[in-house]
Design a protein around this motif. Structure first.
Motif, mmCIF file in Angstrom:
data_model
loop_
_atom_site.group_PDB
_atom_site.id
_atom_site.type_symbol
_atom_site.label_atom_id
_atom_site.label_comp_id
_atom_site.label_asym_id
_atom_site.label_seq_id
_atom_site.Cartn_x
_atom_site.Cartn_y
_atom_site.Cartn_z
ATOM 1 N N GLN A 252 -46.608 -38.628 7.293
ATOM 2 C CA GLN A 252 -45.665 -38.827 8.401
ATOM 3 C C GLN A 252 -44.619 -39.859 7.967
ATOM 4 O O GLN A 252 -44.938 -41.027 7.773
ATOM 5 C CB GLN A 252 -46.442 -39.325 9.633
ATOM 6 C CG GLN A 252 -45.581 -39.827 10.788
ATOM 7 C CD GLN A 252 -44.674 -38.765 11.378
ATOM 8 O OE1 GLN A 252 -43.610 -38.452 10.804
ATOM 9 N NE2 GLN A 252 -45.079 -38.175 12.487
ATOM 10 N N ASN A 254 -41.461 -40.121 9.556
ATOM 11 C CA ASN A 254 -40.460 -40.308 10.604
ATOM 12 C C ASN A 254 -40.721 -41.633 11.320
ATOM 13 O O ASN A 254 -41.713 -41.799 12.035
ATOM 14 C CB ASN A 254 -40.547 -39.138 11.589
ATOM 15 C CG ASN A 254 -39.505 -39.251 12.688
ATOM 16 O OD1 ASN A 254 -39.318 -40.327 13.265
ATOM 17 N ND2 ASN A 254 -38.835 -38.138 12.976
ATOM 18 N N ARG A 256 -39.242 -43.160 13.748
ATOM 19 C CA ARG A 256 -39.200 -43.211 15.207
ATOM 20 C C ARG A 256 -40.574 -42.866 15.778
ATOM 21 O O ARG A 256 -41.079 -43.544 16.681
ATOM 22 C CB ARG A 256 -38.135 -42.250 15.747
ATOM 23 C CG ARG A 256 -37.759 -42.516 17.215
ATOM 24 C CD ARG A 256 -36.582 -41.658 17.679
ATOM 25 N NE ARG A 256 -36.767 -40.245 17.376
ATOM 26 C CZ ARG A 256 -37.582 -39.415 18.042
ATOM 27 N NH1 ARG A 256 -38.310 -39.867 19.051
ATOM 28 N NH2 ARG A 256 -37.680 -38.142 17.704
ATOM 29 N N GLU A 257 -41.187 -41.850 15.210
ATOM 30 C CA GLU A 257 -42.503 -41.455 15.729
ATOM 31 C C GLU A 257 -43.569 -42.503 15.437
ATOM 32 O O GLU A 257 -44.433 -42.782 16.269
ATOM 33 C CB GLU A 257 -42.897 -40.088 15.149
ATOM 34 C CG GLU A 257 -41.937 -39.001 15.644
ATOM 35 C CD GLU A 257 -42.424 -37.580 15.340
ATOM 36 O OE1 GLU A 257 -43.621 -37.422 15.031
ATOM 37 O OE2 GLU A 257 -41.587 -36.666 15.406
ATOM 38 N N GLU A 288 -35.006 -45.143 8.685
ATOM 39 C CA GLU A 288 -35.354 -44.089 9.638
ATOM 40 C C GLU A 288 -36.430 -43.172 9.083
ATOM 41 O O GLU A 288 -37.168 -42.541 9.833
ATOM 42 C CB GLU A 288 -34.107 -43.269 9.985
ATOM 43 C CG GLU A 288 -33.103 -44.090 10.789
ATOM 44 C CD GLU A 288 -31.880 -43.285 11.178
ATOM 45 O OE1 GLU A 288 -31.886 -42.058 10.973
ATOM 46 O OE2 GLU A 288 -30.925 -43.909 11.667
ATOM 47 N N GLU A 289 -36.474 -43.110 7.761
ATOM 48 C CA GLU A 289 -37.441 -42.235 7.116
ATOM 49 C C GLU A 289 -38.054 -43.019 5.951
ATOM 50 O O GLU A 289 -37.336 -43.688 5.211
ATOM 51 C CB GLU A 289 -36.703 -41.019 6.569
ATOM 52 C CG GLU A 289 -37.532 -39.755 6.526
ATOM 53 C CD GLU A 289 -36.641 -38.567 6.186
ATOM 54 O OE1 GLU A 289 -36.448 -38.327 4.979
ATOM 55 O OE2 GLU A 289 -36.122 -37.913 7.110
#
Lengths: 315, 315
Positions: A252, A254, A256-257, A288-289
């Protein structure tokens, strides 16, 4: 076990003389700066320092320059006698404890030793520490401009300026070869490392891993102010960080998640988020990533206590 | 006269090793920081340093961190070969010349050694030196907040931040016992003195008297850019300052009238006043009436050259 008694030094000049005397005997010196009320986290810093130098100086000083008047300087816990007991029990011991009464005792606002008419609070444009509030004449600040802006720098605008400044003072007084900082205060560690590079201090800065209690809570002197109930709730920080780290390591990426996962868990437990940021490990720039090594940093309030924690993710 | 050849050192680590080797032999070290293009003013600083320490290090480095992009970094005069000749001729000589190529060579904006996306110029809010403009990753600045605000600080907002920072670096690299600064740059001398006090540098700072040419003009590397005509006009600075000092010593204590005298004389000669301030010697706070020791500081433009001068008035 033989207990070694540390020399207790309260005077700047005496501290520097001690260091220079030791250095002239060929000894290397490690400094562990603390604000006292020592716990196993501090002890781990001392053990880390022992790996690098012959002698260890622990400084114990609650620095008014890094507290805003609204913050918890007056309630910051202290127990000097207990601290000395703990230091004596460290394997290898501690050689000197630098415990100054006041590192800023050179006169009030205005000229050296004279009091002036100016109100420094007006000039400070809101950036005031307890030092200015008390009218001390200190006016030199070390600022690490980019790294100090984000995360803790947002909610505590005087903090890193105060830390970088007092650490500069301690470096100039103790003149260590190595200084050890805890990665629990991740941004602080990076700021001090950058300061040492930028100002050419002849000091190696070492970041030492976070020490956690059995339940996973990162050790902090401020934990003593948590009620048993708050403490239980605060475990949401390290637990959700661990889950996020695990998820990131499973792919994972991402942010934001990942952040939502942590923010939700802490808020559901009753905590109030100050920040939850995934940033590059050296530049502390938000990403962001996840593509490079990052660190997930969290600050959250439980009751009246603001807690910090972080986990590095080298996915 | 026997000429002593100084050791020329360009590397930070080599400089520090040299100093530590000398100190381990029991020698004391004096540092005279300069930007080169040496004149009798600099030589007087070296002579002053000789009174205090066994060995003398002269640093020659034009510091981009103290110039704004609009200022005269690119035209600042230099003559390293000529400087070495002059240093060899100083009675007692100079032991080392520290002449680094770049004191900020540790990577570009962002993380150490990596280039980042951020434009530091946006964050700097107008306070930018040639260092940021060139994209260097340096981000730690030493600020002496009150003393740097007035006089030269008003027209050169990056200047003192840059000076305090590079001097901190030089102090950490050379590790001198004594450092000598010229009182021609009066505010700079006071700022460095305050910085040394506030950050606990183990260094004695000495202010050395202004050296003047036969016609009274304060010596400065920038004087070389004055045309003969401008130079003649520029004498209005020192001449009017002398008259003001004389008047004050005779009892004139009204600062407005003393300032008018100087401003009028300089403007009549065709100069453009940057500032003409009568301030307390230590706090640099402007005074309206002379009751304690003050210093009358002037900055004025003649053509494209900005000149500084000052006189202490101990009336």
């Amino acid at each position: 076990m033989e207990l070694k008694e540390a020399e207790i030094i309260r005077d700047k000049d005496e501290m520097r003389r001690w260091s220079r005397r030791m250095r002239s005997q060929g000894k290397t010196i490690g400094l562990v700066p603390t604000m006292g009320y020592l716990h196993q986290g501090h002890i781990s810093l001392i053990k880390e320092a022992h790996k690098h130098t012959d002698l260890i100086v622990v400084s114990i000083y609650v620095n008014p320059g890094q507290f805003a008047p609204s913050e918890d300087l007056s309630t910051y816990p202290s127990d000097f006698h207990g601290d000395l007991q703990k230091l004596m029990a460290v394997p290898g011991g501690v050689d000197a404890v630098f415990h100054p009464h006041n590192l800023y005792d050179y006169g009030s606002v205005g000229g050296g030793g004279r009091s002036g008419d100016c109100d420094v609070r007006e000039e400070g444009k809101g950036v005031i520490s307890c030092l200015e509030e008390r009218g001390f004449g200190h006016e030199t600040w070390v600022k690490v401009e980019r790294l100090e802006k984000s995360m803790c720098g947002k909610s505590r605008p005087v903090f890193f300026r105060g830390v970088a400044t007092v650490v500069s003072k301690l470096f100039n007084i103790v003149e260590p070869d190595v200084a050890v900082f805890g990665k629990k205060d991740y941004q602080q560690w990076r700021i001090i490392s950058r300061m040492v590079r930028d100002l050419d201090f002849a000091i190696k800065v070492i970041g030492s891993e976070i020490v956690r209690d059995a339940d996973g809570l990162a050790m902090s002197s401020r934990n003593v102010h948590l009620s048993p109930e708050e403490r239980e709730k605060a475990l949401s920080i390290n637990r959700s960080l661990s889950r996020a780290k695990f998820a990131a390591e499973k792919g994972q990426n991402n942010c934001r998640e990942l952040r939502d996962l942590v923010i939700q868990a802490i808020e559901e437990a009753g905590g109030r988020i100050d920040y939850a940021e995934i940033v590059e490990q050296e530049s502390l720039e938000a990403v962001e990533e996840i593509r490079n090594p990052v660190v997930f940093c969290v600050a959250a309030w439980f009751g009246k206590v603001r807690l910090l924690d972080n986990m590095e993710i080298n996915a």
